[in-house]
Design a protein around this motif. Sequence first.
Motif, PDB file in Angstrom:
ATOM      1  N   PRO A   1      77.004  55.423 112.326  1.00 50.24           N
ATOM      2  CA  PRO A   1      77.596  54.306 113.079  1.00 50.24           C
ATOM      3  C   PRO A   1      76.536  53.325 113.579  1.00 50.24           C
ATOM      4  N   SER A   2      76.929  52.071 113.657  1.00 52.29           N
ATOM      5  CA  SER A   2      76.094  51.014 114.248  1.00 52.29           C
ATOM      6  C   SER A   2      74.741  50.858 113.565  1.00 52.29           C
ATOM      7  N   THR A   3      74.712  51.016 112.261  1.00 52.09           N
ATOM      8  CA  THR A   3      73.452  50.807 111.536  1.00 52.09           C
ATOM      9  C   THR A   3      73.589  49.714 110.487  1.00 52.09           C
ATOM     10  N   GLY A   4      74.556  48.835 110.668  1.00 52.44           N
ATOM     11  CA  GLY A   4      74.693  47.699 109.771  1.00 52.44           C
ATOM     12  C   GLY A   4      75.448  48.022 108.505  1.00 52.44           C
ATOM     13  N   GLN A   5      75.347  47.101 107.532  1.00 53.96           N
ATOM     14  CA  GLN A   5      76.060  47.203 106.257  1.00 53.96           C
ATOM     15  C   GLN A   5      75.071  47.366 105.110  1.00 53.96           C
ATOM     16  N   ASN A   6      75.450  48.191 104.134  1.00 56.73           N
ATOM     17  CA  ASN A   6      74.622  48.399 102.946  1.00 56.73           C
ATOM     18  C   ASN A   6      75.434  48.065 101.698  1.00 56.73           C
ATOM     19  N   LEU A   7      74.902  47.172 100.901  1.00 55.45           N
ATOM     20  CA  LEU A   7      75.592  46.667  99.714  1.00 55.45           C
ATOM     21  C   LEU A   7      74.695  46.839  98.497  1.00 55.45           C
ATOM     22  N   LEU A   8      75.231  47.447  97.434  1.00 53.53           N
ATOM     23  CA  LEU A   8      74.502  47.526  96.172  1.00 53.53           C
ATOM     24  C   LEU A   8      74.957  46.379  95.286  1.00 53.53           C
ATOM     25  N   VAL A   9      74.010  45.574  94.839  1.00 56.22           N
ATOM     26  CA  VAL A   9      74.310  44.439  93.975  1.00 56.22           C
ATOM     27  C   VAL A   9      73.623  44.650  92.630  1.00 56.22           C
ATOM     28  N   LEU A  10      74.413  44.586  91.568  1.00 63.84           N
ATOM     29  CA  LEU A  10      73.871  44.667  90.217  1.00 63.84           C
ATOM     30  C   LEU A  10      74.092  43.349  89.501  1.00 63.84           C
ATOM     31  N   GLY A  11      73.076  42.886  88.800  1.00 67.83           N
ATOM     32  CA  GLY A  11      73.221  41.759  87.898  1.00 67.83           C
ATOM     33  C   GLY A  11      73.362  42.320  86.499  1.00 67.83           C
ATOM     34  N   SER A  12      74.528  42.169  85.908  1.00 69.30           N
ATOM     35  CA  SER A  12      74.788  42.815  84.623  1.00 69.30           C
ATOM     36  C   SER A  12      74.646  41.830  83.471  1.00 69.30           C
ATOM     37  N   ASP A  13      74.343  42.405  82.322  1.00 72.28           N
ATOM     38  CA  ASP A  13      74.159  41.645  81.091  1.00 72.28           C
ATOM     39  C   ASP A  13      74.950  42.394  80.037  1.00 72.28           C
TER      40      ASP A  13
ATOM     41  N   ARG B   1      73.831  46.313  80.253  1.00 68.25           N
ATOM     42  CA  ARG B   1      72.635  46.649  81.013  1.00 68.25           C
ATOM     43  C   ARG B   1      72.774  46.143  82.441  1.00 68.25           C
ATOM     44  N   SER B   2      72.082  46.799  83.345  1.00 67.75           N
ATOM     45  CA  SER B   2      71.979  46.292  84.709  1.00 67.75           C
ATOM     46  C   SER B   2      70.527  45.893  84.923  1.00 67.75           C
ATOM     47  N   ASP B   3      70.224  44.641  84.655  1.00 69.44           N
ATOM     48  CA  ASP B   3      68.842  44.179  84.679  1.00 69.44           C
ATOM     49  C   ASP B   3      68.342  43.877  86.087  1.00 69.44           C
ATOM     50  N   THR B   4      69.232  43.774  87.052  1.00 65.74           N
ATOM     51  CA  THR B   4      68.847  43.524  88.436  1.00 65.74           C
ATOM     52  C   THR B   4      69.592  44.509  89.324  1.00 65.74           C
ATOM     53  N   ALA B   5      68.877  45.175  90.221  1.00 66.22           N
ATOM     54  CA  ALA B   5      69.510  46.120  91.142  1.00 66.22           C
ATOM     55  C   ALA B   5      68.872  45.972  92.511  1.00 66.22           C
ATOM     56  N   LEU B   6      69.703  45.680  93.501  1.00 67.83           N
ATOM     57  CA  LEU B   6      69.209  45.539  94.861  1.00 67.83           C
ATOM     58  C   LEU B   6      70.106  46.278  95.841  1.00 67.83           C
ATOM     59  N   VAL B   7      69.471  46.962  96.770  1.00 69.64           N
ATOM     60  CA  VAL B   7      70.183  47.507  97.926  1.00 69.64           C
ATOM     61  C   VAL B   7      69.957  46.526  99.064  1.00 69.64           C
ATOM     62  N   ILE B   8      71.023  45.835  99.477  1.00 71.36           N
ATOM     63  CA  ILE B   8      70.914  44.836 100.543  1.00 71.36           C
ATOM     64  C   ILE B   8      71.389  45.461 101.846  1.00 71.36           C
TER      65      ILE B   8
ATOM     66  N   HIS C   1      79.510  48.950 100.114  1.00 73.82           N
ATOM     67  CA  HIS C   1      80.192  48.150  99.101  1.00 73.82           C
ATOM     68  C   HIS C   1      79.334  48.019  97.846  1.00 73.82           C
ATOM     69  N   TYR C   2      80.019  47.651  96.767  1.00 68.53           N
ATOM     70  CA  TYR C   2      79.375  47.457  95.465  1.00 68.53           C
ATOM     71  C   TYR C   2      79.818  46.111  94.908  1.00 68.53           C
ATOM     72  N   MET C   3      78.873  45.370  94.352  1.00 60.03           N
ATOM     73  CA  MET C   3      79.191  44.081  93.744  1.00 60.03           C
ATOM     74  C   MET C   3      78.374  43.919  92.474  1.00 60.03           C
ATOM     75  N   GLU C   4      79.050  43.549  91.408  1.00 64.50           N
ATOM     76  CA  GLU C   4      78.400  43.339  90.114  1.00 64.50           C
ATOM     77  C   GLU C   4      78.715  41.925  89.634  1.00 64.50           C
ATOM     78  N   ILE C   5      77.696  41.224  89.199  1.00 63.79           N
ATOM     79  CA  ILE C   5      77.845  39.838  88.782  1.00 63.79           C
ATOM     80  C   ILE C   5      77.358  39.687  87.352  1.00 63.79           C
ATOM     81  N   ASP C   6      78.219  39.195  86.482  1.00 62.60           N
ATOM     82  CA  ASP C   6      77.881  38.993  85.074  1.00 62.60           C
ATOM     83  C   ASP C   6      77.543  37.525  84.859  1.00 62.60           C
ATOM     84  N   PHE C   7      76.290  37.255  84.490  1.00 57.43           N
ATOM     85  CA  PHE C   7      75.872  35.864  84.322  1.00 57.43           C
ATOM     86  C   PHE C   7      76.663  35.138  83.238  1.00 57.43           C
ATOM     87  N   ALA C   8      77.098  35.874  82.224  1.00 60.02           N
ATOM     88  CA  ALA C   8      77.861  35.217  81.165  1.00 60.02           C
ATOM     89  C   ALA C   8      79.151  34.622  81.696  1.00 60.02           C
ATOM     90  N   GLY C   9      79.673  35.211  82.794  1.00 63.72           N
ATOM     91  CA  GLY C   9      80.906  34.703  83.371  1.00 63.72           C
ATOM     92  C   GLY C   9      80.771  33.319  83.973  1.00 63.72           C
TER      93      GLY C   9
END
Length: 358
Positions: free
Chosen positions: A74-86, A104-111, A178-186
């Motif tokens: 509790p009370s330690t903020g939010q953690n989001l995994l973001v992948l940039g997919s190809d 492929r997941s060419d970019t991976a960040l834990v925000i 949370h998890y978020m994946e973003i496809d550049f081709a989109g």
Amino acid sequence: MSHDVMEPGTRAERRNAGRRPKKRRTGRIILLTLLVLVLATGGWLYWLYSSLDSNIKAVDLDKELGVNRPEKVPSTGQNLLVLGSDSRAGDNAALDKAAVSGARSDTALVIHVPEGRSGAVAVSIPRDTLITRPECKRRDGSEAPEARQVMFNSVYAQFGPACVVKTVEKMSRIRLDHYMEIDFAGFKDLVDVIGGVTIDIDKAISDKHSGLELAAGAQHLDGTQALAFARTRYGIGDGSDLGRIGNQQKFLTALLAEVKRQDLLGSPTKTYKIANSATEALTTDSGLASLTSLGDYARSLNGVDPTNMETIMLPVAYDKTDPNRVVAHEPNASRLWTAIREDTDIPESAKKSPATGG
């Protein structure tokens, strides 16, 4: 002991696997992407477009991962995994002028967004990091046992996003909200809908793999050209992924500027098309997979200032048995994950990475 087949990668990719990315660059890429999505789908407009909910692809992490996950503190903020997919399919395959399958997941960040603060931290996980992959479901539903010395980038390709989340939670002991994946081709259609983007090219680009030919200076790019620009690495620098990250930053900066310039209030039809293209490029966990949820989450992050985003590469060292790969460097990596998990200041020692000389 079970081993997954590691992708060979190019020599340039191996050589640059452990190099430190420029401060905040990758974090800004993700923040800019989120801003584009919020601008296109959030605020006063999102409730009008309930039909766009079906565009957002969802991953049910609770169903896929079960209850055997790190406990949420509790009370330690939010953690989001973001992948940039190809995806290496459709538009992406056309760019390579080859029928390349897989993803492929060419970019991976834990925000990590600390509780009640305006700053944020993004931990970048190098794609060639050797990790222990936990037991996961294959894409056909069968179970795969735990495997050691697996390249991080291969987890997404072989097992999908839920296994990537499980892998990151295992290595960090951080519960991902949370998890978020973003496809550049989109974004190709999005660029065409807004009439193209103008990008300042530092040096002329000649990429025989994609056919991209651009002169130096300001260039107005259509969707196909913009996508090729965001993906090219062979026509710039030493052919590593670091140059491509810089291009992606320029691409998204130009895209955001152009979307902001558009008269959205005066053209509901264009606004709908922009929202449609943006959401088609997005995959989230089931908790964010609607315009309402996405808008609410975006507004919850309104206090985060992108200029206060700090990007830290996971501390890594070259693997002793395979110098073309890197492994998490201890105790620095554990110190970094502990500081994020406990929402405390990250010590400078936790940011040092032997593979980069830091």
